[in-house]
Motif scaffolding. Sequence first.
Motif, PDB file in Angstrom:
ATOM      1  N   ARG A  84     119.729 -16.475  46.852  1.00  0.00           N
ATOM      2  CA  ARG A  84     119.291 -16.440  48.246  1.00  0.00           C
ATOM      3  C   ARG A  84     117.866 -16.993  48.357  1.00  0.00           C
ATOM      4  N   ALA A  85     117.017 -16.656  47.401  1.00  0.00           N
ATOM      5  CA  ALA A  85     115.631 -17.143  47.408  1.00  0.00           C
ATOM      6  C   ALA A  85     115.583 -18.665  47.334  1.00  0.00           C
ATOM      7  N   THR A  86     116.422 -19.255  46.493  1.00  0.00           N
ATOM      8  CA  THR A  86     116.419 -20.718  46.388  1.00  0.00           C
ATOM      9  C   THR A  86     116.880 -21.351  47.695  1.00  0.00           C
ATOM     10  N   ARG A  87     117.888 -20.780  48.312  1.00  0.00           N
ATOM     11  CA  ARG A  87     118.401 -21.306  49.588  1.00  0.00           C
ATOM     12  C   ARG A  87     117.339 -21.161  50.681  1.00  0.00           C
ATOM     13  N   GLN A  88     116.656 -20.046  50.700  1.00  0.00           N
ATOM     14  CA  GLN A  88     115.623 -19.829  51.709  1.00  0.00           C
ATOM     15  C   GLN A  88     114.470 -20.817  51.528  1.00  0.00           C
ATOM     16  N   TYR A  89     114.095 -21.051  50.285  1.00  0.00           N
ATOM     17  CA  TYR A  89     113.018 -21.999  50.029  1.00  0.00           C
ATOM     18  C   TYR A  89     113.394 -23.387  50.527  1.00  0.00           C
ATOM     19  N   VAL A  90     114.587 -23.823  50.189  1.00  0.00           N
ATOM     20  CA  VAL A  90     115.044 -25.150  50.595  1.00  0.00           C
ATOM     21  C   VAL A  90     115.136 -25.257  52.120  1.00  0.00           C
ATOM     22  N   ALA A  91     115.475 -24.159  52.775  1.00  0.00           N
ATOM     23  CA  ALA A  91     115.561 -24.145  54.236  1.00  0.00           C
ATOM     24  C   ALA A  91     114.192 -24.023  54.898  1.00  0.00           C
ATOM     25  N   GLY A  92     113.135 -23.934  54.099  1.00  0.00           N
ATOM     26  CA  GLY A  92     111.790 -23.859  54.647  1.00  0.00           C
ATOM     27  C   GLY A  92     111.289 -22.455  54.918  1.00  0.00           C
ATOM     28  N   ASP A  93     112.020 -21.448  54.438  1.00  0.00           N
ATOM     29  CA  ASP A  93     111.635 -20.053  54.651  1.00  0.00           C
ATOM     30  C   ASP A  93     110.985 -19.500  53.392  1.00  0.00           C
ATOM     31  N   LEU A  94     109.739 -19.889  53.164  1.00  0.00           N
ATOM     32  CA  LEU A  94     109.039 -19.448  51.959  1.00  0.00           C
ATOM     33  C   LEU A  94     108.810 -17.937  51.940  1.00  0.00           C
ATOM     34  N   ALA A  99     110.387 -12.800  49.363  1.00  0.00           N
ATOM     35  CA  ALA A  99     110.949 -11.447  49.480  1.00  0.00           C
ATOM     36  C   ALA A  99     112.214 -11.324  48.645  1.00  0.00           C
ATOM     37  N   SER A 100     113.061 -12.338  48.678  1.00  0.00           N
ATOM     38  CA  SER A 100     114.314 -12.283  47.922  1.00  0.00           C
ATOM     39  C   SER A 100     114.089 -12.313  46.422  1.00  0.00           C
ATOM     40  N   ILE A 101     113.184 -13.189  45.966  1.00  0.00           N
ATOM     41  CA  ILE A 101     112.964 -13.256  44.521  1.00  0.00           C
ATOM     42  C   ILE A 101     112.251 -12.000  44.031  1.00  0.00           C
ATOM     43  N   ASN A 102     111.418 -11.401  44.867  1.00  0.00           N
ATOM     44  CA  ASN A 102     110.798 -10.128  44.480  1.00  0.00           C
ATOM     45  C   ASN A 102     111.853  -9.027  44.385  1.00  0.00           C
ATOM     46  N   GLU A 103     112.838  -9.070  45.261  1.00  0.00           N
ATOM     47  CA  GLU A 103     113.954  -8.120  45.189  1.00  0.00           C
ATOM     48  C   GLU A 103     114.692  -8.274  43.862  1.00  0.00           C
ATOM     49  N   ALA A 104     114.958  -9.527  43.478  1.00  0.00           N
ATOM     50  CA  ALA A 104     115.638  -9.787  42.204  1.00  0.00           C
ATOM     51  C   ALA A 104     114.839  -9.225  41.038  1.00  0.00           C
ATOM     52  N   CYS A 105     113.538  -9.467  41.048  1.00  0.00           N
ATOM     53  CA  CYS A 105     112.695  -9.002  39.944  1.00  0.00           C
ATOM     54  C   CYS A 105     112.576  -7.479  39.918  1.00  0.00           C
ATOM     55  N   GLU A 106     112.523  -6.860  41.083  1.00  0.00           N
ATOM     56  CA  GLU A 106     112.466  -5.397  41.124  1.00  0.00           C
ATOM     57  C   GLU A 106     113.734  -4.767  40.564  1.00  0.00           C
ATOM     58  N   LEU A 120     111.199 -18.145  38.048  1.00  0.00           N
ATOM     59  CA  LEU A 120     111.506 -18.588  39.407  1.00  0.00           C
ATOM     60  C   LEU A 120     110.551 -17.915  40.401  1.00  0.00           C
ATOM     61  N   ARG A 121     110.268 -16.639  40.201  1.00  0.00           N
ATOM     62  CA  ARG A 121     109.301 -15.934  41.051  1.00  0.00           C
ATOM     63  C   ARG A 121     107.928 -16.598  40.971  1.00  0.00           C
ATOM     64  N   PHE A 123     107.199 -19.669  40.194  1.00  0.00           N
ATOM     65  CA  PHE A 123     107.243 -20.960  40.882  1.00  0.00           C
ATOM     66  C   PHE A 123     107.087 -20.763  42.390  1.00  0.00           C
ATOM     67  N   LEU A 124     107.846 -19.823  42.947  1.00  0.00           N
ATOM     68  CA  LEU A 124     107.791 -19.597  44.390  1.00  0.00           C
ATOM     69  C   LEU A 124     106.425 -19.057  44.816  1.00  0.00           C
ATOM     70  N   GLN A 125     105.821 -18.211  43.995  1.00  0.00           N
ATOM     71  CA  GLN A 125     104.473 -17.724  44.301  1.00  0.00           C
ATOM     72  C   GLN A 125     103.460 -18.871  44.266  1.00  0.00           C
ATOM     73  N   SER A 126     103.630 -19.772  43.312  1.00  0.00           N
ATOM     74  CA  SER A 126     102.755 -20.933  43.212  1.00  0.00           C
ATOM     75  C   SER A 126     102.909 -21.825  44.453  1.00  0.00           C
ATOM     76  N   GLU A 127     104.135 -22.000  44.902  1.00  0.00           N
ATOM     77  CA  GLU A 127     104.386 -22.779  46.114  1.00  0.00           C
ATOM     78  C   GLU A 127     103.736 -22.121  47.332  1.00  0.00           C
ATOM     79  N   ALA A 128     103.771 -20.805  47.386  1.00  0.00           N
ATOM     80  CA  ALA A 128     103.148 -20.082  48.495  1.00  0.00           C
ATOM     81  C   ALA A 128     101.634 -20.262  48.462  1.00  0.00           C
ATOM     82  N   GLU A 129     101.046 -20.231  47.272  1.00  0.00           N
ATOM     83  CA  GLU A 129      99.598 -20.438  47.155  1.00  0.00           C
ATOM     84  C   GLU A 129      99.221 -21.846  47.580  1.00  0.00           C
ATOM     85  N   LYS A 130     100.020 -22.833  47.178  1.00  0.00           N
ATOM     86  CA  LYS A 130      99.766 -24.217  47.604  1.00  0.00           C
ATOM     87  C   LYS A 130      99.844 -24.326  49.118  1.00  0.00           C
ATOM     88  N   SER A 131     100.815 -23.663  49.690  1.00  0.00           N
ATOM     89  CA  SER A 131     101.014 -23.697  51.141  1.00  0.00           C
ATOM     90  C   SER A 131      99.821 -23.078  51.868  1.00  0.00           C
TER      91      SER A 131
END
Length: 134
Positions: A84-94, A99-106, A120-121, A123-131
């Motif tokens: 779900r996290a990968t799909r959300q990222y691709v859809a532009g919902d960072l 939230a989804s990848i944090n759920e997976a890790c928890e 994967l978490r 990577f997504l956190q790094s993308e959020a920091e870049k954003s």
Amino acid sequence: MTYLCEIPIQLTNLYAAAANRWRGCDWETEFGPARLNLANLRSVQLHLLVSATAGQESQNWAEAESWLQQVEKDAYLAEDAAYRATRQYVAGDLPGALASINEACELEAKYHQELVWAPLRDFLQSEAEKSRDS
């Protein structure tokens, strides 16, 4: 579905590297009073042992089966959240992806110290920091 960004190859590679790696108990255990080692066993296998044994031994296997079913369920839910996290990222919902990848890790953190989904978490956190920085 409209995709708002190109799919980064790194995202694809990180998901593919982790997918199907965690399916259940993949570590040494000493479960219950019988100190059962459930490493690499599946709950369906334990179901057979419950049926093939009697008394306290059967009860031990039944308790282990129940616990292993929960581990397997959490592994499935974690992988679903990562997908779900990968799909959300691709859809532009960072934020949703995070939230989804944090759920997976928890979910996984209840069982593993080194998380299958951590790269994967990260990577997504790094993308959020870049954003945030742009």
